[in-house]
Design a protein around this motif. Sequence first.
Motif, PDB file in Angstrom:
ATOM      1  N   ASP A 252      51.969  30.014  43.928  1.00 22.17           N
ATOM      2  CA  ASP A 252      50.937  30.771  44.419  1.00 22.17           C
ATOM      3  C   ASP A 252      49.809  31.076  43.166  1.00 22.17           C
ATOM      4  O   ASP A 252      49.042  31.766  43.438  1.00 22.17           O
ATOM      5  CB  ASP A 252      51.590  31.960  44.890  1.00 22.17           C
ATOM      6  N   SER A 253      50.168  30.864  41.958  1.00 23.52           N
ATOM      7  CA  SER A 253      49.379  31.094  40.825  1.00 23.52           C
ATOM      8  C   SER A 253      47.939  30.373  40.719  1.00 23.52           C
ATOM      9  O   SER A 253      48.145  29.418  40.437  1.00 23.52           O
ATOM     10  CB  SER A 253      49.977  31.240  39.513  1.00 23.52           C
ATOM     11  N   ALA A 254      46.822  30.855  41.006  1.00 24.05           N
ATOM     12  CA  ALA A 254      45.674  30.066  40.947  1.00 24.05           C
ATOM     13  C   ALA A 254      45.156  29.729  39.861  1.00 24.05           C
ATOM     14  O   ALA A 254      44.710  28.484  39.532  1.00 24.05           O
ATOM     15  CB  ALA A 254      44.478  31.037  41.649  1.00 24.05           C
ATOM     16  N   ALA A 255      45.510  30.555  38.841  1.00 25.74           N
ATOM     17  CA  ALA A 255      45.293  30.300  37.315  1.00 25.74           C
ATOM     18  C   ALA A 255      45.807  29.252  36.864  1.00 25.74           C
ATOM     19  O   ALA A 255      45.268  28.287  36.263  1.00 25.74           O
ATOM     20  CB  ALA A 255      45.442  31.657  36.508  1.00 25.74           C
ATOM     21  N   ASN A 256      47.235  29.154  37.185  1.00 19.68           N
ATOM     22  CA  ASN A 256      48.213  28.120  36.361  1.00 19.68           C
ATOM     23  C   ASN A 256      47.757  26.754  37.347  1.00 19.68           C
ATOM     24  O   ASN A 256      48.026  25.805  36.640  1.00 19.68           O
ATOM     25  CB  ASN A 256      49.646  28.346  36.757  1.00 19.68           C
ATOM     26  N   GLN A 257      47.388  26.998  38.758  1.00 20.51           N
ATOM     27  CA  GLN A 257      47.081  25.599  39.478  1.00 20.51           C
ATOM     28  C   GLN A 257      45.645  25.016  38.530  1.00 20.51           C
ATOM     29  O   GLN A 257      45.478  23.770  38.468  1.00 20.51           O
ATOM     30  CB  GLN A 257      46.629  26.053  40.844  1.00 20.51           C
ATOM     31  N   ALA A 258      44.794  26.107  38.404  1.00 18.19           N
ATOM     32  CA  ALA A 258      43.456  25.439  37.583  1.00 18.19           C
ATOM     33  C   ALA A 258      43.667  24.629  36.446  1.00 18.19           C
ATOM     34  O   ALA A 258      43.157  23.825  35.986  1.00 18.19           O
ATOM     35  CB  ALA A 258      42.433  26.623  37.755  1.00 18.19           C
ATOM     36  N   VAL A 259      44.755  25.217  35.536  1.00 19.93           N
ATOM     37  CA  VAL A 259      44.880  25.002  34.424  1.00 19.93           C
ATOM     38  C   VAL A 259      45.760  23.424  34.472  1.00 19.93           C
ATOM     39  O   VAL A 259      45.193  22.566  33.862  1.00 19.93           O
ATOM     40  CB  VAL A 259      45.786  25.905  33.565  1.00 19.93           C
ATOM     41  N   THR A 260      46.652  23.348  35.379  1.00 20.34           N
ATOM     42  CA  THR A 260      47.279  22.272  35.336  1.00 20.34           C
ATOM     43  C   THR A 260      46.287  21.262  36.135  1.00 20.34           C
ATOM     44  O   THR A 260      46.479  19.843  35.442  1.00 20.34           O
ATOM     45  CB  THR A 260      48.581  22.501  36.675  1.00 20.34           C
ATOM     46  N   VAL A 261      45.540  21.308  36.996  1.00 20.44           N
ATOM     47  CA  VAL A 261      44.515  20.371  37.498  1.00 20.44           C
ATOM     48  C   VAL A 261      43.670  19.922  36.251  1.00 20.44           C
ATOM     49  O   VAL A 261      43.379  18.688  36.091  1.00 20.44           O
ATOM     50  CB  VAL A 261      43.458  20.730  38.499  1.00 20.44           C
ATOM     51  N   SER A 262      43.363  20.620  35.381  1.00 18.97           N
ATOM     52  CA  SER A 262      42.596  20.332  33.968  1.00 18.97           C
ATOM     53  C   SER A 262      43.477  19.488  33.187  1.00 18.97           C
ATOM     54  O   SER A 262      42.682  18.463  32.448  1.00 18.97           O
ATOM     55  CB  SER A 262      42.270  21.670  33.516  1.00 18.97           C
TER      56      SER A 262
ATOM     57  N   MET B 143      36.943  23.606  36.421  1.00 21.65           N
ATOM     58  CA  MET B 143      38.309  24.276  36.543  1.00 21.65           C
ATOM     59  C   MET B 143      38.628  25.282  35.488  1.00 21.65           C
ATOM     60  O   MET B 143      39.239  26.227  35.802  1.00 21.65           O
ATOM     61  CB  MET B 143      39.530  23.041  36.593  1.00 21.65           C
ATOM     62  N   THR B 144      38.271  25.352  34.147  1.00 24.83           N
ATOM     63  CA  THR B 144      38.319  26.280  33.288  1.00 24.83           C
ATOM     64  C   THR B 144      37.571  27.494  33.870  1.00 24.83           C
ATOM     65  O   THR B 144      38.205  28.620  33.798  1.00 24.83           O
ATOM     66  CB  THR B 144      37.737  25.760  32.018  1.00 24.83           C
ATOM     67  N   CYS B 145      36.541  27.281  34.436  1.00 19.40           N
ATOM     68  CA  CYS B 145      35.485  28.367  34.903  1.00 19.40           C
ATOM     69  C   CYS B 145      36.458  28.992  35.949  1.00 19.40           C
ATOM     70  O   CYS B 145      36.508  30.352  36.151  1.00 19.40           O
ATOM     71  CB  CYS B 145      34.345  28.216  35.258  1.00 19.40           C
ATOM     72  N   ALA B 146      36.801  28.138  36.888  1.00 21.46           N
ATOM     73  CA  ALA B 146      37.735  28.545  37.815  1.00 21.46           C
ATOM     74  C   ALA B 146      38.669  29.574  37.610  1.00 21.46           C
ATOM     75  O   ALA B 146      39.351  30.670  38.107  1.00 21.46           O
ATOM     76  CB  ALA B 146      37.847  27.708  39.121  1.00 21.46           C
ATOM     77  N   ALA B 147      39.561  29.025  36.506  1.00 23.68           N
ATOM     78  CA  ALA B 147      40.683  29.699  36.047  1.00 23.68           C
ATOM     79  C   ALA B 147      40.394  31.230  35.555  1.00 23.68           C
ATOM     80  O   ALA B 147      41.270  31.975  35.499  1.00 23.68           O
ATOM     81  CB  ALA B 147      41.409  28.831  34.949  1.00 23.68           C
ATOM     82  N   ILE B 148      39.406  31.341  34.911  1.00 26.50           N
ATOM     83  CA  ILE B 148      38.843  32.462  34.234  1.00 26.50           C
ATOM     84  C   ILE B 148      38.717  33.434  35.296  1.00 26.50           C
ATOM     85  O   ILE B 148      38.940  34.591  35.179  1.00 26.50           O
ATOM     86  CB  ILE B 148      37.870  32.482  33.424  1.00 26.50           C
ATOM     87  N   GLN B 149      38.117  33.052  36.679  1.00 24.97           N
ATOM     88  CA  GLN B 149      37.571  33.807  37.702  1.00 24.97           C
ATOM     89  C   GLN B 149      38.520  34.250  38.592  1.00 24.97           C
ATOM     90  O   GLN B 149      38.557  34.982  39.378  1.00 24.97           O
ATOM     91  CB  GLN B 149      36.360  33.093  38.458  1.00 24.97           C
ATOM     92  N   ALA B 150      39.938  33.498  38.490  1.00 26.92           N
ATOM     93  CA  ALA B 150      40.938  33.785  39.432  1.00 26.92           C
ATOM     94  C   ALA B 150      41.433  35.114  39.004  1.00 26.92           C
ATOM     95  O   ALA B 150      41.310  35.736  38.227  1.00 26.92           O
ATOM     96  CB  ALA B 150      41.962  32.511  39.015  1.00 26.92           C
TER      97      ALA B 150
END
Length: 100
Positions: free
Chosen positions: A23-33, A69-76
């Motif tokens: 469920d963690s959107a920030a962790n998902q974005a970082v992992t995709v990166s 994805m980094t910007c998405a993680a920051i906005q999550a």
Amino acid sequence: YFYGLVQIARSLCICLVPVVIGDSAANQAVTVSIVVVMFLVCQCLLRPWRSMSVNLIDALVSSTIVNLMTCAAIQADMGDRQDIAMVGSAPLFLLVFLAM
């Protein structure tokens, strides 16, 4: 023709991130990166396309995906300090990894 298998593996890894991370959107974005950077390095080493300009464009597209994805993680929506630390430190580690 071998690089098609690498592309399929990349797509599979990206698709499995939401299943594995949860469920963690920030962790998902970082992992995709991280996945995209790993395959970006693979693409830069193998240079699978005949034209050097196409290899460069492919690398630029992957770099743009990492930036988005980094910007998405920051906005999550980050609930705890661990997510904030992950989002803050991941771009630094990615840059160090790319520099090596």
